[in-house]
Design a protein around this motif. Structure first.
Motif, PDB file in Angstrom:
ATOM      1  N   CYS A 321      -9.846  -3.480  15.327  1.00  0.00           N
ATOM      2  CA  CYS A 321     -11.269  -3.151  15.250  1.00  0.00           C
ATOM      3  C   CYS A 321     -12.099  -4.259  14.595  1.00  0.00           C
ATOM      4  CB  CYS A 321     -11.468  -1.832  14.506  1.00  0.00           C
ATOM      5  SG  CYS A 321     -13.067  -1.072  14.817  1.00  0.00           S
ATOM      6  N   GLU A 324     -14.005  -5.690  17.256  1.00  0.00           N
ATOM      7  CA  GLU A 324     -15.054  -4.888  17.897  1.00  0.00           C
ATOM      8  C   GLU A 324     -16.205  -4.664  16.907  1.00  0.00           C
ATOM      9  OE1 GLU A 324     -14.230  -1.719  20.452  1.00  0.00           O
ATOM     10  OE2 GLU A 324     -12.510  -2.676  21.375  1.00  0.00           O
ATOM     11  N   CYS A 363      -7.437  -0.899  14.657  1.00  0.00           N
ATOM     12  CA  CYS A 363      -7.916   0.063  15.655  1.00  0.00           C
ATOM     13  C   CYS A 363      -6.899   1.184  15.718  1.00  0.00           C
ATOM     14  CB  CYS A 363      -8.041  -0.624  17.011  1.00  0.00           C
ATOM     15  SG  CYS A 363      -8.376   0.564  18.333  1.00  0.00           S
ATOM     16  N   CYS A 374     -14.246   5.819  15.028  1.00  0.00           N
ATOM     17  CA  CYS A 374     -15.174   4.890  15.681  1.00  0.00           C
ATOM     18  C   CYS A 374     -16.652   5.189  15.399  1.00  0.00           C
ATOM     19  CB  CYS A 374     -14.912   4.899  17.177  1.00  0.00           C
ATOM     20  SG  CYS A 374     -13.151   4.912  17.577  1.00  0.00           S
TER      21      CYS A 374
END
Ligand code: SF4
Length: 436
Positions: A321, A324, A363, A374
């Motif tokens: 993550c 992201e 993640c 998320c």
């Protein structure tokens, strides 16, 4: 190769750019190549991270919608939600063909966690097409390692943040460098208009998220909270942290919409789609900046995103993550620092601070859905982005860690990270929290 702002910010559908948008794009590409072929059967195999979260991320339905010819940019979300295999057949363009989807968590083509293979055969069993795509984050796809749609060399090519800053010091700003590159690819008036439309689509997504209620699908029984939180904030007397609370709420509104399979702008991925719209709305609402500044914000964010994508990754399946939400926070921090008058060095510094404080973030989506952690993670990414921009603006652009070093650290950390923490739902919260 650097990518365009319009590659990084694309209208699509939730919940995942790697696992929903990219498979749909690959399937639509296959459908267009087979438009006039006498296909009797189509076999699709997906591997690795894609296979492990395929149901939660709607990969199966996205493939069916893409094979029917739908594209993520234009498809109505309900079409993807309702896409089904009927009696072992799907629509390939306008005709039904026999179809099978094989989800293979292990084995398959080596070298990448998100691989899709399409094999089409005719009635005699002869192979008409056999091709393999990789979903490399943010909805991007490559075919045999080559981008499906490449771009010409940019006007001001940069391979490092140091080079970007050097160009920006000559051109006046990071936004000016990014604008020069976009104008190599698109007419100048189109760039401005499309960026304003992108900002509008981001804002519309926030509004839809704020109006929606109920539970998200998928079995976790996650309630959509954005609408209720908005009412609470509207009643609250403004305090010094009001901007942060609102910004976090706007990010959650976007990611609840994403988790529901709604229309979102990939920024730079769907899982991290809330950070940039929320930071942009923070700039216009709490910093008094005009909406007409949105193109500059998005250009700078894209310049940083292109750099991260080039030198590390924006894919949760590749680096966790940090790639992201961490990338989104770096992009948002840079955009905000630019709008607030930062020098190129301060803009790069803002991106670095935001990225540095996401390093190592795994993640581990519970149930393979893009819901927990998320949705809240985007709120925190936004708050970190704002804090990073403010901190950078109080300095002179110099920092112990450079943006290039932070990006390199993210790449190395991602390479060292166990696969269980890279969008496979096999580690962290995904196994600590049982799903009934
Ligand atoms: S944990 Fe982060 S990278 Fe993983 S699906 Fe959620 S937002 Fe994307």
């Amino acid at each position: 190769m650097l990518v365009s702002a319009f590659d990084l910010f694309r209208v699509g559908v939730g919940p995942s750019s790697s696992h929903t948008v990219a498979p749909m794009r690959a399937a639509a590409e296959v459908a267009s190549r087979l438009a006039s072929a006498a296909v009797a059967r189509l076999d699709v195999a997906v591997y690795g991270s894609l296979a492990l979260t395929a149901r939660g991320h709607g990969t199966d339905r996205a493939l069916v919608a893409g094979l029917a010819g739908h594209l993520p940019e234009t498809v109505e979300p309900v079409v993807v939600r309702d896409a089904r295999v009927v009696d072992g057949r799907v629509q390939l363009g306008d005709r039904p063909v026999a179809y099978a989807l094989d989800l293979r968590a292990r084995g398959g083509p080596p070298g990448h966690p998100n691989v899709l293979r399409f094999v089409a055969t005719d009635a005699a069993g002869h192979r008409m097409l056999d091709t393999t795509f990789r979903s490399i984050g943010g909805g991007f796809i490559t075919e045999d390692g080559v981008p499906v749609k490449g771009r010409a060399e940019p006007a001001l090519p940069y391979a490092t943040a140091a080079e970007l800053v050097a160009y920006a010091e000559r051109c006046g700003s990071v936004a000016a460098v990014a604008a020069a590159n976009e104008q190599r690819w698109f007419p100048r008036t189109d760039v401005e208009a499309r960026l304003l439309a992108t900002a509008g689509a981001m804002d519309d997504c926030i509004e839809r998220g704020l109006r929606a209620e109920g539970e998200l699908a998928g079995g976790l029984r996650v309630r959509r909270r954005a609408g209720q939180l908005r009412q609470q904030l509207e009643r609250q007397v403004a305090g010094s942290l009001a901007g942060m609370e609102w910004a976090g709420l706007w990010a959650m509104a976007v990611n609840e919409e994403n988790a529901a399979g709604g229309r979102v702008v990939t920024a730079p991925t769907n899982g991290a789609a809330g950070v940039i719209p929320a930071a942009l709305r923070y700039a216009t609402t709490f910093e008094g900046l005009p909406a007409s500044d949105a193109p500059r914000f998005l250009l700078v964010a894209a310049a940083i995103g292109a750099l991260v994508k080039r030198n590390a990754s924006i894919s949760g399946a590749e680096v966790g993550c940090q790639g992201e939400v961490g990338s989104a926070a770096a992009m948002a921090a840079a955009g905000l620092a630019e709008l607030l008058g930062g020098t190129p060095a301060q803009v790069a510094n803002a991106a670095e601070i935001a990225l540095e404080h996401h390093l190592g973030m795994t993640c581990d989506p519970i149930g393979g859905l893009v819901q927990v952690p998320c949705i809240e993670r985007n709120a925190f990414g936004t708050v970190k982005a704002i804090t990073a921009a403010k901190l950078a603006l109080r300095g002179d652009g110099r920092h112990v860690v450079s943006l290039d070093q932070a990006i390199d650290a993210m790449r190395r950390t991602g390479a060292d990270m166990h696969d269980n923490y890279k969008e496979t739902a096999r580690g962290g919260l995904a196994v600590s929290v049982p799903v009934c």
